[in-house]
Motif scaffolding. Structure first.
Motif, PDB file in Angstrom:
ATOM      1  N   ASP A 124     -26.682  -4.850  21.253  1.00  0.00           N
ATOM      2  CA  ASP A 124     -26.273  -5.817  22.274  1.00  0.00           C
ATOM      3  C   ASP A 124     -26.291  -5.152  23.657  1.00  0.00           C
ATOM      4  OD1 ASP A 124     -24.879  -7.511  23.986  1.00  0.00           O
ATOM      5  OD2 ASP A 124     -23.616  -8.266  22.372  1.00  0.00           O
ATOM      6  N   LYS A 160     -26.151  -7.230  26.527  1.00  0.00           N
ATOM      7  CA  LYS A 160     -25.831  -8.349  27.431  1.00  0.00           C
ATOM      8  C   LYS A 160     -25.241  -7.894  28.768  1.00  0.00           C
ATOM      9  CE  LYS A 160     -23.172 -11.239  25.305  1.00  0.00           C
ATOM     10  NZ  LYS A 160     -23.364 -11.124  23.916  1.00  0.00           N
ATOM     11  N   ASP A 161     -24.267  -6.989  28.684  1.00  0.00           N
ATOM     12  CA  ASP A 161     -23.566  -6.578  29.905  1.00  0.00           C
ATOM     13  C   ASP A 161     -24.259  -5.432  30.637  1.00  0.00           C
ATOM     14  OD1 ASP A 161     -21.663  -8.486  29.299  1.00  0.00           O
ATOM     15  OD2 ASP A 161     -20.508  -7.075  28.058  1.00  0.00           O
ATOM     16  N   LYS A 182     -27.733  -5.412  31.300  1.00  0.00           N
ATOM     17  CA  LYS A 182     -29.082  -5.781  31.762  1.00  0.00           C
ATOM     18  C   LYS A 182     -29.303  -5.477  33.241  1.00  0.00           C
ATOM     19  CE  LYS A 182     -29.121  -9.952  29.858  1.00  0.00           C
ATOM     20  NZ  LYS A 182     -29.619 -11.259  29.412  1.00  0.00           N
ATOM     21  N   ASP A 185     -30.798 -10.458  25.519  1.00  0.00           N
ATOM     22  CA  ASP A 185     -29.438  -9.915  25.338  1.00  0.00           C
ATOM     23  C   ASP A 185     -29.399  -8.777  24.333  1.00  0.00           C
ATOM     24  OD1 ASP A 185     -28.486 -11.670  27.157  1.00  0.00           O
ATOM     25  OD2 ASP A 185     -27.566 -13.043  25.711  1.00  0.00           O
ATOM     26  N   ARG A 186     -30.487  -8.603  23.595  1.00  0.00           N
ATOM     27  CA  ARG A 186     -30.492  -7.549  22.572  1.00  0.00           C
ATOM     28  C   ARG A 186     -31.768  -6.713  22.676  1.00  0.00           C
ATOM     29  NH1 ARG A 186     -29.335  -9.833  16.819  1.00  0.00           N
ATOM     30  NH2 ARG A 186     -30.999 -11.280  17.247  1.00  0.00           N
TER      31      ARG A 186
END
Ligand SMILES: [Zn+2]
Length: 263
Positions: free
Chosen positions: A205, A207-208, A210, A247-248
């Motif tokens: 993950d 997501k935060d 990127k 997101d991944r």
């Protein structure tokens, strides 16, 4: 290729926790692959206090520009890679440049394997991340094949090996050579689908992360269209870059069996 991404992603199990637990060596065929393929993973590992070493295998000289010498390009691309790695929290003394010729790695297979073996002996990484054999680009294939050979022969010091896809997401990696017709298209789709079915894919993950990954990639200005007077290269197209900002991040686990039986 979006369908291929979704297909692989759907079957990928989340290994975010498992994959941030140990340090690693990232083998990048060119300056920028480290960021594209595993920039988010590297940020995760560093935040968890793990050591990350990056080895850029070729000199990146194939990015030609009318107003630059070969040495100038090599220096520029090394500088860009150091800046990108700094953004991923990997210090300059953890980034090595192996200096093999960009575009001709396959002609140096034996020297490449020797160099990887000595690098692994020097750094003892618990994990190795390398570009995917399905990437299609000849340098990516040469590097992935070298690592698979060494893994199958037990010459990587027991390190776990993961492949990260880059050109895997470009249809040209799948279409048979010189077959740009309908038959080539169908054969390419079939080959890509088969590869997707046989992969042991996992996801991390990001997501935060990127935005930071984007900032790292932006350091590779010569690769995103920022090099004035560039010939034969207009930069990586935004539609291709999208694959690296889902997101991944996706990785393929390589077991010794797979190493012996290339896809
Ligand atoms: Zn590359």
């Amino acid at each position: 290729m979006r369908r291929l991404w979704r297909r692989v992603a759907r079957r990928a199990t989340d290994c975010s926790a498992e994959l941030t637990r140990r340090g690693c060596l990232v083998l990048a065929p060119h300056p920028d692959d480290e960021t594209l393929g595993c920039g988010g993973l590297v940020i995760h590992k560093r935040a968890a206090g793990q050591q990350v070493q990056v080895a850029v295998v070729t000199d990146g000289a194939a990015t030609g520009a009318a107003n630059m010498t070969r040495e100038g390009i090599v220096t520029l691309r090394a500088r860009e890679a150091v800046a990108a790695c700094a953004r991923l929290d990997v210090a300059e003394d953890h980034v090595q440049f192996l200096g093999f010729p960009d575009g001709a790695l396959g002609a140096h297979a034996a020297a490449l394997e020797d160099r990887i073996v000595s690098l692994v002996a020097e750094l003892s990484p618990p994990e190795i991340f390398v570009c995917a054999l399905g990437d299609g680009h000849r340098d990516h294939v040469a590097l992935a094949q070298a690592v698979r050979n060494l893994h199958a022969q037990g010459r990587l010091g027991g390190a776990a090996v993961w492949e990260y896809p880059v050109w895997f997401w470009d249809f040209r990696s799948w279409r048979p050579e010189k077959a740009s017709n309908k038959a080539g298209f169908i054969a390419g789709l079939r080959k890509a689908g088969q590869a997707a079915r046989n992969l042991n894919a996992v996801a991390v993950d990001i997501k935060d992360l990127k935005q930071r990954k984007r900032e790292a990639l932006a350091c590779h200005r010569s690769q995103i269209g920022g090099l004035e007077g560039a010939h034969s290269w207009n930069g990586l197209p935004p539609s291709f870059l999208d694959f690296f900002f889902h997101d991944r991040e996706l990785f393929f686990k390589l077991d010794a069996q797979a190493a012996r039986n290339p896809q």
